[in-house]
Design an enzyme around this catalytic site. Structure first.
Site: not given
Ligand code: AMP
Length: 273
Positions: A25-27, A31, A142, A144, A148
């Site tokens: 979340g906190a999209l 995302h 991602g 990023k 993971q």
């Molecule tokens: P998170 O909510 O941080 O767990 O991220 C959820 C998904 O979004 C994961 O697969 C992350 O790698 C991806 N993600 C987070 N930040 C970015 C970004 N800046 N660009 C692309 N994907 C991202």
């Protein structure tokens, strides 16, 4: 869960391809590009929103992790996502829950796992559950979170999960800072300093590609990260597939990965060479 299962079963019966985008979340725009990519690969897209307690150590930011559920759902509805799967912790980990997926290989290469030793067991367990619950044809992760991505790809392969793991490139601010839900922790001064992380990565990548010694480039790069106001956790050159340490450009495709703390916020980033 019964509602999720019914939706998935209905889509499957209609022969539709299902995509999953797991998030906490906190999209942000990063995302949302994952959702776009999933929509290109599947005709039904599930976005999961779950701040997974199992991947936070007691001293980490589980309690204060940003939660913006209403805005997230609005953004996803705007994109035409088909289903938001937002289980609560009690339904994911009910009393008596006793199974963990403990990954090895890319989860034990001494990057994120060195300072967050329980992190990937938490991630692998929840991702395995989400992939089983949603039974997607594709799941988008991602770059990023590069380590993971490797851990999840290995997990899907090792557990014979019929889901293709699709990587998505990192989305950045105009000044290079990788978008992250944690960027909102940054003070204005820290926000101003933060793009140094990507700038250093990009410079190191250029110099290594031009033939400079990896060791000396990374030593200078580490100093540059610290002079920008960070406390460096790691800045490393790794094999882009295996994440094994690499000392020369001849050893294979290289990924540069960095983690560093600015104030109370730990940021990570990476680039390919
Ligand atoms: P998170 O909510 O941080 O767990 O991220 C959820 C998904 O979004 C994961 O697969 C992350 O790698 C991806 N993600 C987070 N930040 C970015 C970004 N800046 N660009 C692309 N994907 C991202």
């Amino acid at each position: 869960m019964p509602t999720l299962r019914k939706a998935v079963a209905r889509w499957r019966a209609q022969g539709e391809r299902i995509g999953l985008v797991p998030t906490m979340g906190a999209l942000h725009r990063g995302h949302l590009t994952l959702v776009h990519l999933a929509q290109r690969r599947a005709n039904r897209v599930i976005v999961s929103i779950f701040v997974n307690p199992a991947q936070f150590a007691p001293h980490e930011d589980f309690k204060t992790y940003p939660r913006t559920f209403a805005a997230d759902v609005r953004a996803l509805a705007g994109l035409g996502a088909d289903l938001v799967w937002a289980p609560n912790a009690e339904s994911m980990y009910p009393g008596g829950f006793a199974t963990q997926v403990v990954p090895e290989g890319p989860a034990k290469v001494g990057l994120e796992d060195a300072s967050r030793p329980h992190f990937f067991a938490g991630v692998a367990t929840v991702v395995a559950k989400l992939l089983i619950q949603c039974a997607p044809d594709v799941a988008v992760f991602g770059e990023k979170d590069f380590q993971q991505l490797k851990v999840v790809t290995q997990l899907a392969r090792d557990l014979d999960l019929p889901t293709r793991i699709v990587p998505a490139p990192t989305v950045r601010e105009a000044d290079g800072l990788a978008l992250s839900s944690r960027n909102r922790y940054l003070s204005p001064a820290e926000r101003e300093a933060a793009p140094a992380l990507h700038r250093v990565l990009a410079n190191c990548a250029r110099e290594i590609a031009a033939g400079a010694s990896i060791h000396s480039v990374l030593r200078k790069g580490g100093q540059a990260v610290e002079s920008a106001g960070f406390i460096l956790d790691y800045l490393e050159a790794r094999h882009a597939e295996t994440l094994a340490p690499i000392t020369s450009i001849a050893e294979g495709p290289i990924r540069l990965l960095v983690a560093a703390k600015i104030g109370k916020t730990r940021l990570i980033d990476n680039v390919g060479i």
